[in-house]
Scaffold this motif. Structure first.
Motif, mmCIF file in Angstrom:
data_model
loop_
_atom_site.group_PDB
_atom_site.id
_atom_site.type_symbol
_atom_site.label_atom_id
_atom_site.label_comp_id
_atom_site.label_asym_id
_atom_site.label_seq_id
_atom_site.Cartn_x
_atom_site.Cartn_y
_atom_site.Cartn_z
ATOM 1 N N MET A 199 23.450 56.356 56.298
ATOM 2 C CA MET A 199 23.294 55.944 54.901
ATOM 3 C C MET A 199 23.637 57.109 53.969
ATOM 4 O O MET A 199 23.465 58.276 54.321
ATOM 5 N N ARG A 200 24.118 56.780 52.782
ATOM 6 C CA ARG A 200 24.510 57.808 51.813
ATOM 7 C C ARG A 200 23.366 58.094 50.838
ATOM 8 O O ARG A 200 23.477 57.852 49.638
ATOM 9 N N VAL A 201 22.280 58.592 51.388
ATOM 10 C CA VAL A 201 21.144 58.978 50.548
ATOM 11 C C VAL A 201 20.757 60.414 50.897
ATOM 12 O O VAL A 201 21.013 60.895 51.994
ATOM 13 N N THR A 202 20.119 61.074 49.972
ATOM 14 C CA THR A 202 19.795 62.492 50.141
ATOM 15 C C THR A 202 18.485 62.689 50.895
ATOM 16 O O THR A 202 17.666 61.772 51.015
ATOM 17 N N VAL A 203 18.300 63.903 51.360
ATOM 18 C CA VAL A 203 17.041 64.263 52.007
ATOM 19 C C VAL A 203 15.883 64.113 51.024
ATOM 20 O O VAL A 203 14.788 63.691 51.396
ATOM 21 N N ASP A 204 16.134 64.440 49.766
ATOM 22 C CA ASP A 204 15.087 64.300 48.755
ATOM 23 C C ASP A 204 14.590 62.863 48.652
ATOM 24 O O ASP A 204 13.405 62.634 48.381
ATOM 25 N N CYS A 205 15.480 61.914 48.857
ATOM 26 C CA CYS A 205 15.087 60.502 48.841
ATOM 27 C C CYS A 205 14.087 60.225 49.951
ATOM 28 O O CYS A 205 13.051 59.584 49.733
ATOM 29 N N PHE A 206 14.365 60.718 51.150
ATOM 30 C CA PHE A 206 13.457 60.504 52.277
ATOM 31 C C PHE A 206 12.123 61.217 52.062
ATOM 32 O O PHE A 206 11.074 60.719 52.469
ATOM 33 N N VAL A 207 12.176 62.369 51.423
ATOM 34 C CA VAL A 207 10.933 63.068 51.090
ATOM 35 C C VAL A 207 10.086 62.192 50.173
ATOM 36 O O VAL A 207 8.869 62.072 50.331
ATOM 37 N N GLY A 208 10.746 61.543 49.221
ATOM 38 C CA GLY A 208 10.040 60.643 48.318
ATOM 39 C C GLY A 208 9.422 59.468 49.043
ATOM 40 O O GLY A 208 8.291 59.052 48.736
ATOM 41 N N LEU A 209 10.130 58.936 50.037
ATOM 42 C CA LEU A 209 9.599 57.818 50.820
ATOM 43 C C LEU A 209 8.368 58.246 51.608
ATOM 44 O O LEU A 209 7.381 57.505 51.696
ATOM 45 N N LEU A 210 8.426 59.436 52.177
ATOM 46 C CA LEU A 210 7.293 59.951 52.957
ATOM 47 C C LEU A 210 6.099 60.294 52.074
ATOM 48 O O LEU A 210 4.955 60.272 52.526
ATOM 49 N N THR A 211 6.377 60.604 50.825
ATOM 50 C CA THR A 211 5.283 60.849 49.875
ATOM 51 C C THR A 211 4.514 59.550 49.621
ATOM 52 O O THR A 211 3.286 59.544 49.520
ATOM 53 N N ILE A 212 5.247 58.450 49.548
ATOM 54 C CA ILE A 212 4.621 57.136 49.345
ATOM 55 C C ILE A 212 3.897 56.679 50.598
ATOM 56 O O ILE A 212 2.780 56.166 50.545
ATOM 57 N N SER A 213 4.554 56.892 51.758
ATOM 58 C CA SER A 213 3.996 56.434 53.034
ATOM 59 C C SER A 213 4.146 57.541 54.077
ATOM 60 O O SER A 213 5.139 57.577 54.812
#
Length: 230
Positions: A199-213
């Motif tokens: 997928m064309r998303v950044t590591v920061d995006c995944f960090v944000g997802l892990l912050t939520i869950s």
């Protein structure tokens, strides 16, 4: 007319036709080849009804490895009233499912009870068909929609319609953005894993997802560096 009557009498005298209808349907339920099912259904009226009954009892149905189109897939799924797991992944032979097929499938009685659905690699579908089908699949726990050209529009529909979702495969879904992923994780509170390879998303995006869950698993493992989420 006399000859036809004699043929029907001969059919009734065959050993297999003396089997109870329930047992006949049970035997047909063991057939995994859809070509065999079609040929079996064409033998006689009793066998045709037996095939329909066998489909009604199936909880799993996979078209993976078979060349199917919208109409042939729909004909079978419409009779599979007890279906819980449906796999219409694209195979090397080519699954010809389109948005029209997804629309037809959305009318099947079993859709609201599906716990697992795979649309892997079905490049003939778009957000239009996915939204139509997903809007009725409220019991989904596992969804594989990798290798397709869906966008955030489909993820918004999934987020709004699948509160029980536990895992989703978005392998290679390069038109999905951070907005779609955030909506998914925010609304699907039971989500345990996301396969986000390619997928064309950044590591920061995944960090944000892990912050939520924080317990969310981002697959494949090792794709992300060790991240501490507070």
């Amino acid at each position: 007319m006399k000859r036809k009557g004699m043929e029907e009498l001969d059919d009734q005298n065959r050993p297999i036709d003396r089997l109870p209808f329930d047992l006949l349907a049970h035997i047909f339920a063991m057939l995994t080849c859809f070509k065999d099912l079609a040929q079996t259904s064409a033998v006689c009226r009793k066998w045709r009804q037996g095939v329909k009954e066998s489909l009604a009892r199936r909880e799993k149905l996979s078209f993976s490895g078979w060349k199917v189109d919208d109409d042939s897939t729909t004909r079978l799924v419409l009779h599979a009233y007890s279906l819980k797991e449906l796999d219409i992944s694209r195979s090397r032979w080519g699954c010809q499912i389109t948005d029209r097929g997804l629309y037809q499938l959305s009318t099947a009685k079993c859709v609201s009870n599906l716990s697992s659905l795979s649309l892997w690699g079905t490049t003939g579908i778009t957000d239009t068909g996915v939204v139509q089908l997903i809007s009725r699949a409220n019991s989904l726990q596992h969804l594989n929609i990798g290798g397709t050209f869906i966008t955030d529009t489909s993820l918004f529909a999934i987020a709004g319609s699948c509160p029980h979702l536990k895992s989703i495969v978005l392998w290679g879904c390069r038109h999905v953005t951070e907005n779609g992923l955030l909506a998914l994780v925010n609304k699907c509170r039971k989500l345990e894993s996301i396969n986000a390879w390619g997928m064309r998303v950044t590591v920061d995006c995944f960090v944000g997802l892990l912050t939520i869950s924080p317990a969310l698993q981002i697959e494949p493992k090792g794709m992300l560096p060790n991240i501490a989420v507070f």
